[in-house]
Scaffold this motif. Structure first.
Motif, PDB file in Angstrom:
ATOM      1  N   UNK A 236      19.969 -29.685 -70.959  1.00  0.00           N
ATOM      2  CA  UNK A 236      20.023 -30.659 -69.864  1.00  0.00           C
ATOM      3  C   UNK A 236      21.461 -30.859 -69.390  1.00  0.00           C
ATOM      4  N   UNK A 237      22.411 -30.776 -70.291  1.00  0.00           N
ATOM      5  CA  UNK A 237      23.813 -30.990 -69.910  1.00  0.00           C
ATOM      6  C   UNK A 237      24.284 -29.956 -68.887  1.00  0.00           C
ATOM      7  N   UNK A 238      23.820 -28.719 -69.037  1.00  0.00           N
ATOM      8  CA  UNK A 238      24.215 -27.669 -68.083  1.00  0.00           C
ATOM      9  C   UNK A 238      23.649 -27.975 -66.693  1.00  0.00           C
ATOM     10  N   UNK A 239      22.408 -28.447 -66.680  1.00  0.00           N
ATOM     11  CA  UNK A 239      21.768 -28.812 -65.406  1.00  0.00           C
ATOM     12  C   UNK A 239      22.508 -29.972 -64.741  1.00  0.00           C
ATOM     13  N   UNK A 240      22.895 -30.953 -65.517  1.00  0.00           N
ATOM     14  CA  UNK A 240      23.628 -32.099 -64.956  1.00  0.00           C
ATOM     15  C   UNK A 240      24.959 -31.629 -64.376  1.00  0.00           C
ATOM     16  N   UNK A 241      25.624 -30.729 -65.092  1.00  0.00           N
ATOM     17  CA  UNK A 241      26.900 -30.199 -64.592  1.00  0.00           C
ATOM     18  C   UNK A 241      26.684 -29.457 -63.268  1.00  0.00           C
ATOM     19  N   UNK A 242      25.569 -28.752 -63.160  1.00  0.00           N
ATOM     20  CA  UNK A 242      25.263 -28.018 -61.924  1.00  0.00           C
ATOM     21  C   UNK A 242      25.028 -28.975 -60.754  1.00  0.00           C
ATOM     22  N   UNK A 243      24.426 -30.101 -61.049  1.00  0.00           N
ATOM     23  CA  UNK A 243      24.111 -31.081 -59.998  1.00  0.00           C
ATOM     24  C   UNK A 243      25.364 -31.478 -59.218  1.00  0.00           C
ATOM     25  N   UNK A 244      26.483 -31.598 -59.904  1.00  0.00           N
ATOM     26  CA  UNK A 244      27.709 -32.031 -59.215  1.00  0.00           C
ATOM     27  C   UNK A 244      28.189 -31.008 -58.185  1.00  0.00           C
ATOM     28  N   UNK A 245      27.679 -29.775 -58.259  1.00  0.00           N
ATOM     29  CA  UNK A 245      28.050 -28.743 -57.278  1.00  0.00           C
ATOM     30  C   UNK A 245      27.169 -28.749 -56.038  1.00  0.00           C
ATOM     31  N   UNK A 246      26.082 -29.489 -56.100  1.00  0.00           N
ATOM     32  CA  UNK A 246      25.174 -29.523 -54.945  1.00  0.00           C
ATOM     33  C   UNK A 246      24.963 -30.936 -54.401  1.00  0.00           C
ATOM     34  N   UNK A 247      25.608 -31.914 -55.024  1.00  0.00           N
ATOM     35  CA  UNK A 247      25.393 -33.287 -54.562  1.00  0.00           C
ATOM     36  C   UNK A 247      25.895 -33.436 -53.121  1.00  0.00           C
ATOM     37  N   UNK A 248      25.117 -34.140 -52.324  1.00  0.00           N
ATOM     38  CA  UNK A 248      25.435 -34.362 -50.909  1.00  0.00           C
ATOM     39  C   UNK A 248      26.069 -35.751 -50.778  1.00  0.00           C
ATOM     40  N   UNK A 249      27.371 -35.787 -50.878  1.00  0.00           N
ATOM     41  CA  UNK A 249      28.070 -37.082 -50.870  1.00  0.00           C
ATOM     42  C   UNK A 249      27.921 -37.804 -49.533  1.00  0.00           C
ATOM     43  N   UNK A 250      27.796 -37.029 -48.450  1.00  0.00           N
ATOM     44  CA  UNK A 250      27.643 -37.681 -47.140  1.00  0.00           C
ATOM     45  C   UNK A 250      26.323 -38.468 -47.082  1.00  0.00           C
ATOM     46  N   UNK A 251      25.267 -37.879 -47.642  1.00  0.00           N
ATOM     47  CA  UNK A 251      23.980 -38.581 -47.668  1.00  0.00           C
ATOM     48  C   UNK A 251      24.060 -39.814 -48.567  1.00  0.00           C
ATOM     49  N   UNK A 252      24.730 -39.656 -49.699  1.00  0.00           N
ATOM     50  CA  UNK A 252      24.880 -40.800 -50.616  1.00  0.00           C
ATOM     51  C   UNK A 252      25.698 -41.913 -49.952  1.00  0.00           C
ATOM     52  N   UNK A 253      26.727 -41.506 -49.256  1.00  0.00           N
ATOM     53  CA  UNK A 253      27.583 -42.471 -48.542  1.00  0.00           C
ATOM     54  C   UNK A 253      26.750 -43.234 -47.500  1.00  0.00           C
ATOM     55  N   UNK A 254      25.890 -42.512 -46.802  1.00  0.00           N
ATOM     56  CA  UNK A 254      25.051 -43.158 -45.798  1.00  0.00           C
ATOM     57  C   UNK A 254      24.090 -44.164 -46.430  1.00  0.00           C
ATOM     58  N   UNK A 255      23.528 -43.802 -47.571  1.00  0.00           N
ATOM     59  CA  UNK A 255      22.667 -44.751 -48.281  1.00  0.00           C
ATOM     60  C   UNK A 255      23.459 -45.979 -48.725  1.00  0.00           C
ATOM     61  N   UNK A 256      24.643 -45.737 -49.207  1.00  0.00           N
ATOM     62  CA  UNK A 256      25.504 -46.848 -49.664  1.00  0.00           C
ATOM     63  C   UNK A 256      25.822 -47.779 -48.483  1.00  0.00           C
ATOM     64  N   UNK A 257      26.151 -47.197 -47.354  1.00  0.00           N
ATOM     65  CA  UNK A 257      26.549 -48.017 -46.200  1.00  0.00           C
ATOM     66  C   UNK A 257      25.363 -48.749 -45.570  1.00  0.00           C
ATOM     67  N   UNK A 258      24.166 -48.257 -45.829  1.00  0.00           N
ATOM     68  CA  UNK A 258      22.999 -48.941 -45.256  1.00  0.00           C
ATOM     69  C   UNK A 258      22.722 -50.222 -46.011  1.00  0.00           C
TER      70      UNK A 258
END
Ligand SMILES: [Fe+2]
Length: 258
Positions: A236-258
């Motif tokens: 699972x740790x390898x998968x979590x590490x991979x997630x950080x390479x595909x995370x869409x920060x712009x989408x997360x930022x938009x959710x945060x700002x909403x």
């Protein structure tokens, strides 16, 4: 008019993007803005309106199944989206058909279901959660993602956790420590960023008794084995590490700002 509004809200809240972003409640509107998908939203809504049959439906992804390679593999994406997520949608619709009339009215949006979660049977909790959680998950990933969050979210992460690296460490810890199947989350709770996790397909929007995580989701990571077993097996740790390479920060930022 009321029926039209209800129907429109239902369509908005359940139609998720051909661009990978969630359409719907105010929670998601900023995601749309960030992804510049208003046009797509309208297209999807028009399409859904024409074909509306009172059912929830599987959202299209904004990227191909192999687009997150090499971090998340094509086979996993095909099965995860096309089989697992589809099953949640199918079983959610089947479960709604068995509801008493007084609950049917509250089943027309996921938000409404989550607000009255404790009144619904377990199948609605599992499959409604599965539908929402996966829809959110697809929208906060993208090809060539990763990097550094900008704007207010980036500032809030630094202020709250000290640094992006420390945030990643704590989020990864929460992902690792979720025993069995579940989700790790970054949420806004009482105006502050909070990391936590939920079991099975529960999410922080569900009004449930107990001390479970509550808040407005900003990031979600699926830590069910079906999300990573084909590529990473038990790592699972390898998968979590991979997630950080595909995370869409712009989408997360938009959710945060909403
Ligand atoms: Fe999943």
């Amino acid at each position: 008019m009321e029926n039209n509004n209800t129907r429109r809200n239902f369509i908005k809240q359940t139609a998720i993007l051909s661009t990978g972003t969630i359409i719907g409640s105010s929670l998601f509107n900023s995601v749309l803005a960030a992804e510049n998908t208003l046009k797509v939203e309208n297209q999807v809504m028009e399409s859904e309106s024409e074909n509306f049959q009172g059912n929830y439906s599987l959202p299209k992804l904004s990227y191909a199944y192999d687009a997150l390679e090499p971090h998340i593999d094509k086979a996993t994406m095909e099965i995860h989206h096309g089989k697992h997520h589809q099953a949640y949608v199918t079983n959610l619709n089947k479960s709604i058909e068995t509801l008493d009339n007084n609950l049917v009215e509250h089943s027309k949006s996921l938000e409404s279901i989550f607000e009255k979660m404790s009144k619904f049977p377990e199948a609605i909790r599992n499959n409604g959660g599965g539908h929402y959680n996966h829809s959110l998950f697809w929208s906060i990933m993208k090809p060539n993602g990763g990097g550094t969050p900008k704007g207010k979210l980036g500032d809030a992460i630094t202020t709250t956790f000290g640094s992006l690296d420390e945030f990643k460490k704590q989020f990864s810890d929460a992902s690792m420590k979720r025993f069995g199947s579940g989700w790790a989350w970054l949420v806004v709770q009482d105006g502050k960023l909070v990391i936590g996790s939920t079991a099975n397909q529960d999410n922080p929007l569900m009004r449930l008794r107990g001390k479970g995580l509550k808040g407005k989701p900003v990031l979600a990571l699926d830590v069910w084995e079906h999300a990573y077993y084909l590529k990473n097996q038990n790592r699972r740790a390898d998968y979590i590490a991979s997630f950080w390479n595909v995370v869409n920060w712009e989408a997360a930022e938009a959710l945060f700002n909403s």
